[in-house]
Design a protein around this motif. Structure first.
Motif, PDB file in Angstrom:
ATOM      1  N   ASP A  19      -8.213  -0.320   5.270  1.00 54.42           N
ATOM      2  CA  ASP A  19      -7.168  -0.648   6.236  1.00 54.42           C
ATOM      3  C   ASP A  19      -6.537   0.576   6.880  1.00 54.42           C
ATOM      4  O   ASP A  19      -5.825   0.452   7.881  1.00 54.42           O
ATOM      5  CB  ASP A  19      -6.069  -1.449   5.535  1.00 54.42           C
ATOM      6  N   LEU A  20      -6.748   1.757   6.320  1.00 61.05           N
ATOM      7  CA  LEU A  20      -6.092   2.965   6.838  1.00 61.05           C
ATOM      8  C   LEU A  20      -6.523   3.258   8.270  1.00 61.05           C
ATOM      9  O   LEU A  20      -7.722   3.192   8.588  1.00 61.05           O
ATOM     10  CB  LEU A  20      -6.427   4.174   5.968  1.00 61.05           C
ATOM     11  N   SER A  49     -11.666   1.943  -1.016  1.00 59.62           N
ATOM     12  CA  SER A  49     -10.379   1.528  -1.584  1.00 59.62           C
ATOM     13  C   SER A  49      -9.328   1.234  -0.517  1.00 59.62           C
ATOM     14  O   SER A  49      -8.452   0.394  -0.734  1.00 59.62           O
ATOM     15  CB  SER A  49      -9.855   2.604  -2.547  1.00 59.62           C
ATOM     16  N   ARG A  50      -9.406   1.921   0.630  1.00 62.07           N
ATOM     17  CA  ARG A  50      -8.411   1.727   1.681  1.00 62.07           C
ATOM     18  C   ARG A  50      -9.084   1.571   3.048  1.00 62.07           C
ATOM     19  O   ARG A  50      -8.914   2.402   3.944  1.00 62.07           O
ATOM     20  CB  ARG A  50      -7.438   2.905   1.720  1.00 62.07           C
ATOM     21  N   HIS A  94       0.827  -1.208   0.000  1.00 66.04           N
ATOM     22  CA  HIS A  94       0.000   0.000   0.000  1.00 66.04           C
ATOM     23  C   HIS A  94       0.865   1.264   0.000  1.00 66.04           C
ATOM     24  O   HIS A  94       0.345   2.354  -0.097  1.00 66.04           O
ATOM     25  CB  HIS A  94      -0.921   0.037   1.229  1.00 66.04           C
ATOM     26  N   THR A 125      -0.977   7.751  -2.942  1.00 68.56           N
ATOM     27  CA  THR A 125      -1.412   7.084  -1.726  1.00 68.56           C
ATOM     28  C   THR A 125      -1.153   7.942  -0.501  1.00 68.56           C
ATOM     29  O   THR A 125      -0.304   8.836  -0.508  1.00 68.56           O
ATOM     30  CB  THR A 125      -0.694   5.733  -1.543  1.00 68.56           C
TER      31      THR A 125
END
Length: 520
Positions: free
Chosen positions: A449-450, A446-447, A16, A30
Motif C-alpha cells: 500500500d505504500l 509487507s507494505r 500502518h 514502519t
C-alpha cells in the motif's frame, strides 16, 4: 496533534502508522514512524537540496584519484583496451543496486540510507549492524582519502619549491610523523558541513566542477594522441592469473579452488569486479534524502544521474589512456600522467595531479557527510546516545555527530600510513547492497500500500540479480577482508546488546503499548 513521541509519549497505534510487531531484535520500524521522527523540531534536518545538488554529490564522491590511476592499471594487468567494457559491466551491476536504492529512498526519504531502509524491512539488529559497519567504512575511507590528498598536495608544493618538515608529512617508510595537511583538510571540511548543507553543496559544486573540467580537458587533449594501433588486439588473448596464497587470496579461491584469468573474455569480467569499487559512493546520495526538498523525485534522479555521468567519464578516460599508449606499456602508479609524458606533454601530469587533489577534497567531504548522517539516524532511534541527534538551531545540521566524527577522522588521518590502509575495505558497502535489494522485495510484500514515487522495475528479478552480483563480488574479496568484517560484526553485536537494544526508542514504544498492541 503533537508529533512528539519519545520515551515519554506515543501515538495510538493505527493500521500502518506504528510498529505492530515486537520481535525483539528483529522488530521493524514502519515507514510512517520513520517519517514522523523527522518532523520533531529538535531532530529535523533542514531541507535545502535539489536533484542537481544530489547528482553533484554522487559525482563528487565517485570520481576521485582512481579515474587517473585505476583505468590504466587494470588495462595493463587484466583487460587491455577492453577495460572500457569492464567499466560498462561494473556500471550495469551498480545500476541494479541503484534502482533498489532509488525505490527505497523515494519511499523512505529519511537520513541513514541502508540503515534506515533495513530498519523498515529486516528489523532492528540487521539495521544496527549495517549502520555500524557503514560508519566504520566511511570513517576509514575518509582517513585514507585524506592521506592520499595530502600526498598530491605535497607533490605540488615540492614542485613550487615549498617543503613541509618530515615530522609533519605523515608516516612513511618506517619513519613516524604526523600528517598535518590530511588532518587540517578533515577539520576544515567538518566545519563546512556544520555550517549547513547548502554551503556544503555549493563548495562541492565548485570542487566537482573543477574536477570534471580537468577530466574533460585530459580526455579532449588525449584524444589528439590516440593511435588506432594501440587498440589491437582490443581483447588480448586469455592467460591464467597467478593465484595468491593465504589470507590474501580471494575467498572464492580458498573455497572452490577457482583462480581467475587475465585478459580474454573472462578477464573483462574479472576486471569489472575490480573497477566496480571505483563506483562505490553513489549510495551515499541516499543519506541526504531527508535534506532534499522533493526527495521522492530528486533522490532517484540524483542516484541514477550521478551513476550515468561517472560511467561515461570512466569509459572516456579508459578509451583515451589505452589509445595513447599500448596497454602493456602503461605504468601502474600513474598511467595517465605517464601516457602524456610518453607523447611529449609532461605539463598534463601536473594538471592531473591538481585534478586528483581537488577531486579528493570532495570525496572526503561527502564521506564525512555520509557517516555523520548514518550516525545521526542511529542516534535519533536511540541505538546510539540521543545527544548526537540534536540539530543546530541555526544551521539545521547534526553538528554534534559531525564534530565528533570529524575530529576522530582528523586524528586518524594524521597518524595513518597510506601503505597500511592502501586497500579500503568495501565488503560493508556490498553487504548494504544485498540488504537493500532484499529489503525492496520484503517491503513490496509487507507494505504494497505504500506510495512509491519510484518503483524498481521487474521485481523481484532486478533485486535478485543485484544480490547475486554483490555476493559474487564479495566472494572475490580477500579472506583477510572477511575476517576484518567478522571482527567488526562482533564489536557491533557487543555494542548493540550493551547499549542499543535497551535504549531503542522503538523498543520503548512497543513496551508502552503493552502485549495487546505488540502483535503481528
Amino acid at each position: 496533534m503533537s508529533t512528539q513521541h519519545g520515551p515519554q509519549g506515543h501515538r495510538p497505534p493505527g493500521p500502518h502508522g506504528d510498529s505492530r510487531r515486537d520481535r525483539g531484535m528483529f522488530r521493524t520500524k514502519t515507514v510512517e514512524e520513520s517519517i514522523r521522527d523527522t518532523e520533531e523540531p529538535e531532530h529535523s534536518l533542514k531541507k535545502s537540496l535539489s536533484a542537481l545538488d544530489l547528482t553533484v554529490f554522487g559525482v563528487g564522491v565517485v570520481i576521485g584519484t582512481g579515474i587517473f590511476v585505476l583505468t590504466g592499471k587494470i588495462a595493463k594487468e587484466q583487460a587491455g583496451p577492453a577495460v572500457a567494457v569492464s567499466f560498462v559491466v561494473a556500471g550495469v551491476v551498480c545500476a541494479l543496486a541503484a534502482l533498489c536504492y532509488a525505490e527505497f529512498a523515494s519511499t523512505v526519504p529519511v537520513a541513514g540510507s541502508a540503515y534506515t531502509f533495513s530498519y523498515a524491512s529486516l528489523g532492528e539488529l540487521p539495521a544496527w549492524i549495517i549502520g555500524w559497519d557503514l560508519i566504520l567504512e566511511l570513517a576509514l575511507g575518509c582517513a585514507v582519502v585524506a592521506v592520499g590528498w595530502s600526498g598530491y598536495v605535497r607533490s605540488l608544493l615540492d614542485t613550487a619549491g615549498l617543503h613541509l618538515p618530515p615530522a609533519l608529512s605523515g608516516t612513511h617508510g618506517g619513519r613516524f610523523g604526523f600528517d598535518l595537511l590530511a588532518c587540517l583538510l578533515v577539520l576544515v571540511l567538518t566545519a563546512v558541513l556544520v555550517l549547513g548543507m547548502k554551503l556544503s553543496s555549493r563548495v562541492t559544486t565548485v570542487v566537482v566542477g573543477i574536477k570534471v573540467t580537468v577530466v574533460l580537458l585530459v580526455v579532449i587533449a588525449g584524444a589528439f594522441f590516440i593511435s588506432g594501433a594501440n587498440y589491437q588486439p582490443f581483447i588480448p588473448p586469455s592467460r591464467p592469473a597467478a593465484g595468491g596464497g593465504g589470507l590474501a587470496a580471494p575467498l572464492s579461491q580458498l573455497m572452490f579452488g577457482f583462480t581467475p584469468s587475465h585478459f580474454g573474455t573472462m578477464g573483462i569480467f574479472a576486471a569489472a569486479a575490480v573497477v566496480f569499487f571505483a563506483f562505490i559512493g553513489f549510495d551515499i546520495v541516499a543519506t541526504a534524502a531527508e535534506e532534499t526538498r522533493i526527495p521522492q523525485r530528486d533522490v532517484p534522479r540524483g542516484i541514477l544521474g550521478s551513476l550515468a555521468i561517472c560511467t561515461l567519464l570512466y569509459v572516456a578516460v579508459s578509451v583515451v589512456v589505452t589509445g595513447m599508449e599500448k596497454y602493456d606499456l602503461l605504468s601502474v602508479d600513474a598511467p595517465l600522467a605517464d601516457a602524456f609524458k610518453h607523447v611529449g606533454y609532461p605539463f598534463f601530469a601536473d594538471v592531473i595531479s591538481f585534478g586528483a587533489a581537488v577531486g579528493l577534497t570532495s570525496v572526503c567531504m561527502i564521506l564525512l557527510l555520509g557517516q555523520s548522517r548514518v550516525f545521526f539516524a542511529m542516534s535519533r532511534d536511540g541505538l546510539l546516545p540521543q545527544v548526537f541527534s540534536r540539530v543546530h538551531p541555526k544551521f539545521g545540521t547534526p553538528h554534534r555527530s559531525t564534530i565528533v566524527l570529524g575530529t576522530v577522522v582528523a586524528v586518524v588521518s594524521g597518524f595513518t600510513s597510506i601503505d597500511v590502509l592502501a586497500e579500503l575495505v568495501n565488503i560493508g558497502t556490498l553487504f548494504a547492497f544485498v540488504v537493500v535489494a532484499v529489503g525492496v522485495i520484503l517491503l513490496r510484500r509487507s507494505r504494497p500500500d505504500l506510495p512509491r514515487a519510484f518503483r524498481t522495475p521487474l521485481v523481484p528479478l532486478i533485486p535478485a540479480l543485484s544480490v547475486l552480483a554483490s555476493l559474487w563480488l564479495m566472494l572475490n574479496l580477500p579472506a583477510e577482508t572477511w575476517i576484518r568484517f567478522a571482527i567488526w560484526m562482533v564489536i557491533g553485536f557487543a555494542v548493540y546488546f550493551v547499549y542499543g537494544r535497551g535504549h531503542s526508542r522503538l523498543g520503548v514504544r512497543t513496551e508502552d503499548r503493552g502485549p495487546a498492541d505488540a502483535r503481528v
